[in-house]
Scaffold this active site. Structure first.
Site, short mmCIF file in Angstrom:
data_model
loop_
_atom_site.label_atom_id
_atom_site.label_comp_id
_atom_site.label_asym_id
_atom_site.label_seq_id
_atom_site.Cartn_x
_atom_site.Cartn_y
_atom_site.Cartn_z
CE LYS A 178 -8.78 23.59 -31.54
NZ LYS A 178 -9.31 24.05 -32.84
NE ARG A 231 -5.72 25.82 -36.02
CZ ARG A 231 -5.76 24.86 -36.93
NH1 ARG A 231 -6.80 24.05 -36.96
NH2 ARG A 231 -4.79 24.70 -37.79
N GLY A 235 -15.31 20.87 -36.29
CA GLY A 235 -15.94 21.33 -37.52
C GLY A 235 -17.15 22.22 -37.34
CG MET A 260 -18.02 27.03 -33.23
SD MET A 260 -17.62 27.52 -31.55
CE MET A 260 -16.67 26.11 -30.98
NE ARG A 271 -10.35 17.04 -31.70
CZ ARG A 271 -10.80 17.79 -32.69
NH1 ARG A 271 -11.13 19.04 -32.47
NH2 ARG A 271 -10.94 17.30 -33.90
CG HIS A 317 -47.94 3.07 -26.07
ND1 HIS A 317 -47.95 2.12 -27.06
CD2 HIS A 317 -48.26 2.44 -24.92
CE1 HIS A 317 -48.29 0.95 -26.53
NE2 HIS A 317 -48.50 1.13 -25.23
NE ARG A 344 -44.84 0.90 -18.30
CZ ARG A 344 -43.57 0.81 -18.67
NH1 ARG A 344 -43.09 -0.36 -19.07
NH2 ARG A 344 -42.77 1.85 -18.63
NE ARG A 382 -48.31 1.24 -13.73
CZ ARG A 382 -47.97 1.94 -14.82
NH1 ARG A 382 -47.30 3.07 -14.69
NH2 ARG A 382 -48.27 1.50 -16.03
CD GLU A 437 -48.27 7.68 -11.55
OE1 GLU A 437 -47.98 7.62 -12.76
OE2 GLU A 437 -48.80 6.73 -10.94
CB SER A 475 -41.47 3.58 -7.58
OG SER A 475 -40.81 3.49 -8.83
CG ASN A 516 -42.21 7.99 -18.29
OD1 ASN A 516 -41.08 8.47 -18.38
ND2 ASN A 516 -42.46 6.73 -18.53
CB CYS A 567 -40.32 2.76 -12.25
SG CYS A 567 -41.86 3.59 -11.79
CE1 TYR A 604 -36.56 0.84 -8.08
CE2 TYR A 604 -36.37 0.76 -5.69
CZ TYR A 604 -37.15 0.79 -6.84
OH TYR A 604 -38.51 0.77 -6.74
#
Length: 919
Positions: A45, A115, A124, A126, A365, A483, A604, A660, A789, A808, A812, A875, A895
């Site tokens: 602002k 402000r 909205g 603060m 803004r 899952h 998978r 895999r 992993e 790869s 997770n 992946c 990738y």
């Protein structure tokens, strides 16, 4: 003793040598210190107010207290820098000089608005104070100066209410108690017989102010401050304190705004839209933020102040009507609208006030917009040469592109729907169907032509058939990386997880939320975009983009698709990373390719074992008493796997397919209830005790860290051999088709932590590949790599890369093993961690760059050090998260791979990362 002249000279020299105090206050108006590029220091602002002043727009003067002050304020126990007070005093004097008014003066008082203004817009969230500088004496001066007593006391009433609420903390004491100020105001309006605030007379407002001040005294024990400097000090502190209020904190967490950024405070000369019928206030967008149409969009109120427009007490008028009410001001605003877009190069959301016919700009803004609007605005502003292609690509929040693909609930239908609970939005879109509690019933209902929503406490791979059949998936447990969520996103299924207010009772086949009880077969509707759950069926409508991609609508008939397609083309032009998909079937693969996937980054194979009779053969293999028996069972599975890979290779038409090998522990494939175990025993011709004993033998205390991944292949090499044979025989079949289709299988060995583990499995793969190629008379172009992993794999990546042809990153499990957190159970404390800013984002949704990310970088650097040509990908679910994709680009990955419906998001995010890196 030195002379006075010498002493004066010495003092002057000393002052030159003394370090200058940091600049904490920047003026804007006739004297302007800042500009739009100073957003980090002045907040969005403040920076834009300075910029509007610089380009000649009518901005009321004022000053900005920087974000640095906020940072120091919290760092030093809510104590301000010593130099701030003097700098504020100087800035006030500049305002007084420019306006001809004086702060606290009893003849011509200067009033301020105070402000917030963070780097990123937080509308909205603060606190704001208007009309600051009024007291029992200056209000009379304002009355005389304006010649309007009603106006003066209207301003004072508003100020006392805002200040009492925001600064002095006079608020409702219980959830059921009405706002004390609004209640007092309502009583006066009732007593004098008016319904609208602007109908209150001067005397009415005086009475309200009297009651407000008594309320403040009663609630706080202190009087409303008459000292205007104390008013300003209190207001500034209130705005800084509101940076850490509950709603601001939640907003920051939702949109990833760091707490350490802080907010600026903007103190601006008041201008008055409540001066009478020649005055007004409004909020407008330079284009429609809902659909992106190039129309002047907004609303206004006559004889009002800013909060009246957003409070909903009075119904605002559309901005087009201003052309009739105030034609001169409407014409001026139309000029401002064009000037703002041209200068800022984006759609602007601005506030304005018209004081007695004179227009003032209070802020501007970049406007918030829907995904559809973001795409349309980017395309059309590029055509108008207001944006470059690169800018257009960066202006669309990558996540929002998916909103053009998912089905939505019909607008009219949702208004009549009955909301019963909310959960975590895990798979965007809308779905309605019959409630089913298990996979078998899901398939049965779908076979009868019914749509279903699979409702489970939590899902497992055994539920996969039901998940495939269902239109939607609802779980009462688990998080957005559970899952259910992972598979749902991959399949493009609508999904809500962790709906803790939902109680599922399998025994009675009921789903309960409060007093609402639904039975199996009843209809339920879920919105995976918002997390809302509705009782009954709600009509849905497919998106135009989805219809075109599915071949059900011609592209030239959908302007939405044409815009979407243009953005995707620009994204592909600028991105340098590839985008693949996580897919296990030809249907998923074709869907992903239609969305721009350049290959499969993760297939998978365990999901393939749950279809039809395969699960029986899989269980037969697991329960086999000998190697020979295990090989016999695997021989039955071989044709099914071969057929699956054949379909994938055909669907991908020469694109790489990363497969895999078997990853989960074997116990996940076995039945868990006694009835199913008895059925399996009967099928295999063995006693139920043998099945139960085998299940117990396979039980693991911590299966995520147990007998799974490459450990299975090393323990049972015949499993690896069968899967390798299925891959290469399918490749040979496709290569021999009359229509020439290239095949690029990439075999990925999971959970490797030691080079010897990979060497063991690679040897089997190469041996089988040689056998098949010789037998079939073909040459197969294939790679063998591994999934990184576990932390050890990243640490020893240089050694592993001597064997692996690609890495790869399975982020997770890498997140779970690095943080020591379960993605399914972390929900019980993650919200608290986010509240305390221990973890800014869910690490299973957005990559933990400092911890897990450092291991990824180590894996990249180590792999390249011994194998410069190694292919590097990701992946995990992070492959579809924009912030994580940016990290992957900067880390040097080749990738990313993500769920099919996230492919457009990944393409756009990858382009944004590349453009930003080049900037």
């Amino acid at each position: 003793m030195p002379s006075k002249k010498t002493a004066k000279k010495a003092k002057k020299v000393a002052s030159k040598r003394a370090p200058k105090a940091a600049k904490y206050v920047y003026s804007f108006g006739k004297k302007t210190d800042g500009n739009a590029k100073m957003k980090n220091l002045l907040g969005g602002k403040g920076a834009n107010l300075a910029e509007m002043a610089r380009i000649g727009l009518p901005v009321p003067g004022g000053f900005t207290i920087t974000t640095d002050v906020c940072v120091e304020y919290y760092k030093n126990g809510r104590v301000y820098p010593a130099a701030l007070k003097g700098q504020i005093a100087t800035a006030i004097k500049i305002c007084e000089k420019e306006s001809g008014k004086k702060f606290g003066d009893q003849k011509n008082p200067l009033l301020f608005s105070v402000r917030s203004g963070a780097r990123e817009s937080m509308p909205g969230m603060m606190d704001t104070i208007l009309n600051l500088g009024l007291n029992d004496k200056t209000v009379e001066a304002l009355k005389v100066k304006s010649g309007n007593g009603r106006f003066a006391y209207d301003c004072y009433r508003r100020f006392v209410q805002m200040y009492g609420d925001v600064v002095m903390g006079v608020q409702s004491r219980t959830e059921n108690e009405p706002d004390p100020f609004e209640h007092a105001l309502h009583l006066v309006k009732k007593e004098v017989g008016v319904t609208i605030d602007s109908d209150l007379t001067e005397e009415n407002n005086k009475e309200v102010i009297k009651r407000f001040q008594k309320l403040i005294k009663d609630r706080t024990g202190g009087a409303f401050p008459q000292d205007v400097q104390k008013q300003l000090d209190g207001a500034v502190s209130a705005v800084f304190n509101s940076w850490e209020n509950e709603r601001a904190t939640l907003y920051r967490q939702k949109y990833g705004i760091p707490a350490e950024w802080g907010t600026a405070v903007n103190v601006q000369l008041m201008v008055f839209g409540n001066l009478g019928d020649t005055s007004a206030t409004g909020v407008a967008f330079t284009r429609d933020p809902a659909n992106g149409e190039n129309v002047f969009y907004g609303e206004y109120l006559i004889n009002a102040q800013g909060e009246d427009v957003v409070a909903g007490v009075r119904t605002p008028f559309p901005i087009a009507q201003l052309a009739d009410d105030m034609p001169k001001s409407h014409k001026e605003l139309s000029v401002v609208r064009k000037k703002l877009e041209k200068h800022f190069g984006d759609v602007q959301d601005f506030e304005f006030t018209i004081e007695d016919g004179k227009l003032y700009m209070l802020q501007t803004r970049n406007g918030k917009r829907t995904g559809l609007a973001a795409v349309r605005i980017a395309v059309e502003m590029t055509k108008q040469r207001l944006m470059t292609q690169q800018t257009a690509v960066t202006k669309i929040p990558a996540d929002q592109i998916s909103s053009l693909l998912v089905p939505i609930f019909d607008t009219n239908a949702i208004k009549k729907a009955k909301l019963m609970a909310t959960g975590l939005p895990a798979g965007p879109g809308a779905a309605s169907g019959k409630i089913v509690f298990n996979a078998a019933d899901a398939e049965k209902e779908v076979a009868l032509g019914n749509s279903v929503v699979l409702c489970r406490e939590e899902t497992s791979p055994e539920d996969l058939r039901g998940m495939i059949a269902s239109d939607g998936i609802l779980t009462s447990r688990g998080g957005v990386s559970s899952h259910a969520a992972l598979v749902a996103r991959q399949m493009g299924k609508v999904c809500i997880c962790g709906a803790s207010d939902i109680h599922i009772d399998y025994a009675s086949a009921t789903l309960t939320a409060g007093k609402i009880v639904l039975k199996e077969g009843d209809s339920i509707s879920i919105d995976g975009t918002t997390g809302e759950i509705f009782a009954g069926s709600v009509a849905t409508a497919p998106s135009e983009v989805s219809q075109v991609l599915a071949g059900k609508m011609k592209a030239e008939k959908s302007y939405t698709f044409q815009m979407f397609n243009q953005i995707m083309k620009w994204s592909d032009k600028y991105r340098t990373m590839g985008v693949r998909t996580n897919a296990d079937s030809p249907e998923q693969s074709k869907s992903a390719v239609s969305m721009g996937a350049e290959g499969i980054g993760l297939c998978r194979t365990e999901h393939m074992f749950f279809e039809g009779d395969r699960i029986s053969y899989m269980r037969e293999m697991i329960l086999a008493p000998s190697v020979a028996a295990r090989k016999a069972a695997l021989k039955k599975l071989l044709p099914f796997q071969r057929k699956d890979f054949n379909g994938l290779f055909k669907a991908m038409e020469g694109r790489p397919v990363t497969i895999r090998f078997l990853d989960p522990p074997l116990h996940e494939f076995l039945p868990h209830d006694d009835a199913s175990r008895r059925d399996l025993a009967e099928h295999l011709g063995v006693s139920p005790e043998i099945v139960s004993d085998r299940v117990r033998a396979l039980h693991e205390e911590n299966p995520m860290l147990g007998h799974r991944g490459c450990r299975l292949g090393i323990s049972y090499p015949e499993i690896t051999e069968m899967q390798a044979r299925a891959v290469f025989e399918a490749a040979a079949q496709v290569l021999k088709l009359k229509r020439k289709i290239k095949v690029k299988p990439e075999i990925m060995i999971p959970l490797v932590g030691f080079k010897d583990e990979l060497d063991n499995q690679v040897a089997i793969v190469h041996r089988v590949a040689a056998e098949v190629q010789k037998a079939k008379g073909v040459k197969i172009d294939y790679l063998v790599g591994t999934m990184l992993e576990v932390p050890r794999a990243c640490v020893t990546s240089a050694e592993i890369a001597k064997t692996a042809q690609f890495f790869s990153f399975g982020t997770n499990d890498l997140t779970q093993t690095t943080l020591g957190m379960s993605r399914d159970d972390a929900g019980s404390f993650l919200s608290k961690y986010k509240d305390l800013d221990i973890i800014p984002q869910n690490p299973f949704a957005t990559l933990d760059q400092e911890g897990v990310g450092s291991l990824v970088k180590q894996g990249v650097d180590g792999g390249k050090s011994t194998n410069p040509d190694i292919k590097l990908g990701i992946c995990g679910e992070h492959g579809g998260d924009p912030a994580s994709i940016k990290f992957c680009h900067n880390a040097g990955l080749s990738y990313v791979s993500c769920s099919p419906n996230r492919v457009p998001v990944a393409r756009l995010a990858a382009a944004q990362a590349a453009i930003e890196a080049e900037a």
